[in-house]
Design a protein around this motif. Structure first.
Motif, PDB file in Angstrom:
ATOM      1  N   LEU A 246       7.585 -70.870  75.942  1.00  0.00           N
ATOM      2  CA  LEU A 246       8.260 -70.631  77.224  1.00  0.00           C
ATOM      3  C   LEU A 246       9.750 -70.393  76.990  1.00  0.00           C
ATOM      4  CD1 LEU A 246       6.742 -73.447  79.499  1.00  0.00           C
ATOM      5  CD2 LEU A 246       5.972 -71.094  79.241  1.00  0.00           C
ATOM      6  N   THR A 247      10.339 -69.517  77.838  1.00  0.00           N
ATOM      7  CA  THR A 247      11.791 -69.354  77.782  1.00  0.00           C
ATOM      8  C   THR A 247      12.408 -70.603  78.405  1.00  0.00           C
ATOM      9  OG1 THR A 247      11.897 -68.397  79.971  1.00  0.00           O
ATOM     10  CG2 THR A 247      11.563 -66.872  78.139  1.00  0.00           C
ATOM     11  N   GLU A 248      13.732 -70.761  78.253  1.00  0.00           N
ATOM     12  CA  GLU A 248      14.384 -71.961  78.780  1.00  0.00           C
ATOM     13  C   GLU A 248      14.176 -72.106  80.281  1.00  0.00           C
ATOM     14  OE1 GLU A 248      18.622 -73.048  78.009  1.00  0.00           O
ATOM     15  OE2 GLU A 248      17.981 -72.525  75.959  1.00  0.00           O
ATOM     16  N   GLY A 249      14.290 -70.959  81.003  1.00  0.00           N
ATOM     17  CA  GLY A 249      14.121 -70.972  82.458  1.00  0.00           C
ATOM     18  C   GLY A 249      12.712 -71.368  82.851  1.00  0.00           C
ATOM     19  N   GLU A 250      11.745 -70.788  82.148  1.00  0.00           N
ATOM     20  CA  GLU A 250      10.344 -71.097  82.431  1.00  0.00           C
ATOM     21  C   GLU A 250      10.048 -72.570  82.158  1.00  0.00           C
ATOM     22  OE1 GLU A 250       8.169 -66.804  81.435  1.00  0.00           O
ATOM     23  OE2 GLU A 250       8.598 -68.240  79.830  1.00  0.00           O
ATOM     24  N   ALA A 251      10.623 -73.051  81.069  1.00  0.00           N
ATOM     25  CA  ALA A 251      10.380 -74.447  80.700  1.00  0.00           C
ATOM     26  C   ALA A 251      10.934 -75.379  81.772  1.00  0.00           C
ATOM     27  CB  ALA A 251      11.034 -74.749  79.350  1.00  0.00           C
ATOM     28  N   ALA A 252      12.125 -75.037  82.310  1.00  0.00           N
ATOM     29  CA  ALA A 252      12.741 -75.868  83.352  1.00  0.00           C
ATOM     30  C   ALA A 252      11.867 -75.870  84.607  1.00  0.00           C
ATOM     31  CB  ALA A 252      14.135 -75.351  83.675  1.00  0.00           C
ATOM     32  N   ALA A 253      11.366 -74.671  84.966  1.00  0.00           N
ATOM     33  CA  ALA A 253      10.508 -74.564  86.147  1.00  0.00           C
ATOM     34  C   ALA A 253       9.227 -75.377  85.935  1.00  0.00           C
ATOM     35  CB  ALA A 253      10.174 -73.101  86.402  1.00  0.00           C
ATOM     36  N   ASP A 254       8.716 -75.306  84.726  1.00  0.00           N
ATOM     37  CA  ASP A 254       7.494 -76.024  84.390  1.00  0.00           C
ATOM     38  C   ASP A 254       7.712 -77.529  84.521  1.00  0.00           C
ATOM     39  OD1 ASP A 254       4.776 -75.931  83.416  1.00  0.00           O
ATOM     40  OD2 ASP A 254       5.545 -76.806  81.550  1.00  0.00           O
ATOM     41  N   GLU A 255       8.890 -77.974  84.040  1.00  0.00           N
ATOM     42  CA  GLU A 255       9.252 -79.399  84.115  1.00  0.00           C
ATOM     43  C   GLU A 255       9.309 -79.875  85.560  1.00  0.00           C
ATOM     44  OE1 GLU A 255       9.969 -82.200  82.215  1.00  0.00           O
ATOM     45  OE2 GLU A 255       8.716 -80.915  80.942  1.00  0.00           O
ATOM     46  N   ALA A 256       9.876 -78.996  86.430  1.00  0.00           N
ATOM     47  CA  ALA A 256      10.099 -79.383  87.821  1.00  0.00           C
ATOM     48  C   ALA A 256       8.805 -79.378  88.643  1.00  0.00           C
ATOM     49  CB  ALA A 256      11.112 -78.429  88.451  1.00  0.00           C
ATOM     50  N   ALA A 257       7.799 -78.676  88.136  1.00  0.00           N
ATOM     51  CA  ALA A 257       6.544 -78.550  88.901  1.00  0.00           C
ATOM     52  C   ALA A 257       5.929 -79.926  89.143  1.00  0.00           C
ATOM     53  CB  ALA A 257       5.584 -77.672  88.121  1.00  0.00           C
ATOM     54  N   PRO A 258       5.382 -80.119  90.343  1.00  0.00           N
ATOM     55  CA  PRO A 258       4.839 -81.445  90.637  1.00  0.00           C
ATOM     56  C   PRO A 258       3.616 -81.760  89.766  1.00  0.00           C
ATOM     57  CG  PRO A 258       4.422 -79.907  92.448  1.00  0.00           C
ATOM     58  CD  PRO A 258       5.230 -79.170  91.441  1.00  0.00           C
TER      59      PRO A 258
END
Ligand code: IPE
Ligand code: IPE
Ligand code: MG
Length: 271
Positions: A246-258
């Motif tokens: 995952l790119t950094e942005g994708e990883a952050a979004a993934d982290e934030a996902a419930p």
């Protein structure tokens, strides 16, 4: 404490219930007494599986090869099977369990058939869990039976030889009517399959327990399921480790996902 995730349960569990004879011998008792104690473990495990919401449980109770054991032991096993079916009948019917049997059932004595057949019939409409007893069962025999059926269809002109494929065989295996086994457990310390569900085992996860079957407790079942849930099933494909990074942005979004759903439905189980 054992943690089992509620969403990721194996749908079909098979169990090779081994170690009754050794359990008795360790105590200086007759092998038959190990089988008697083993039927208490069957009751425990069926109840625990039903409570967890397992859809299908297949128990290897007697193999086609087990007929070659001493008559006294075979007779005692048949008697115990009868007693088990009689004593569990109400519980099976009250809990929405469909009781089925696979194997060369024609070889079973009347003492078993007279209680097995009505229970199969009376529970046929139930769908909470299918409990399948493998009796006089052999995986090779089941494959041979399916091949024979297909050979007859080809001989009768109802099917071409080219249509004898993996699905056609699968559809003729009674053990797989509830789907392929996801998890197969063997108790008693041996690391072998002993002619159980051979065709369906293709992608099953295997779990070997050193507990002798009469000692197998609810907790041991939960541990087997927890071990199953910790594995990555790949079915011949590439695994998560090989998935694109995952790119950094994708990883952050993934982290934030419930993710609360998974943790909210973790079942904390003690045996
Ligand atoms: C499993 O226990 C029950 C049956 C095969 C019927 P065993 O009777 O095989 O017990 P061990 O393996 O000899 O201890
Ligand atoms: C497998 O156990 C059959 C059942 C559990 C019913 P066995 O005791 O018959 O198998 P082996 O002889 O150890 O391979
Ligand atoms: Mg054995």
């Amino acid at each position: 404490m054992v943690y089992v995730e509620a969403q990721n349960l194996p749908s079909h569990i098979g169990i090779i219930m081994d170690g009754n004879g050794r359990w008795a011998q360790l105590r200086g008792r007759e092998r038959v007494e190990g089988h008697r104690e083993g039927s208490k473990a069957v009751r425990r495990v069926v109840r625990a599986a039903r409570r967890l919401g397992i859809r299908a449980l297949t128990l290897y109770a007697f193999s086609e090869q087990n007929w070659a054991r001493p008559d006294l032991e075979v007779d005692a096993l048949m008697q115990l099977l009868r007693e088990f079916l009689l004593s569990e009948r109400d519980d099976i019917l009250d809990n929405g369990i469909r009781l089925n049997a696979i194997g060369n059932l024609g070889r079973l004595p009347a003492v078993v058939r007279t209680v097995l057949d009505p229970l199969r019939k009376d529970s046929a409409g139930h769908d909470e869990m299918t409990l399948t007893l493998a009796l006089s069962y052999g995986g090779r025999e089941e494959i041979a039976n399916a091949a024979r059926e297909l050979a007859r269809e080809v001989a009768a002109g109802a099917r071409s030889a080219e249509d004898v494929d993996e699905q056609a065989l699968h559809a003729r295996m009674p053990s797989l009517a509830v789907g392929d086994p996801d998890l197969v457990i063997r108790t008693g310390g041996e690391r072998r399959i002993s002619n159980f569900l051979l065709y369906g085992l293709a992608y099953a996860e295997l779990h070997f327990s050193d507990a002798l079957w009469p000692d197998f407790a609810e907790r041991d079942l939960y541990e087997a399921i927890a071990s199953f849930q910790g594995r990555e099933r790949r079915f011949g494909l590439v695994g998560k480790a090989a998935a694109p990074v995952l790119t950094e942005g994708e990883a952050a979004a993934d982290e934030a996902a419930p993710r609360s759903e998974a943790s909210a439905t973790l079942l904390r189980l003690v045996g």
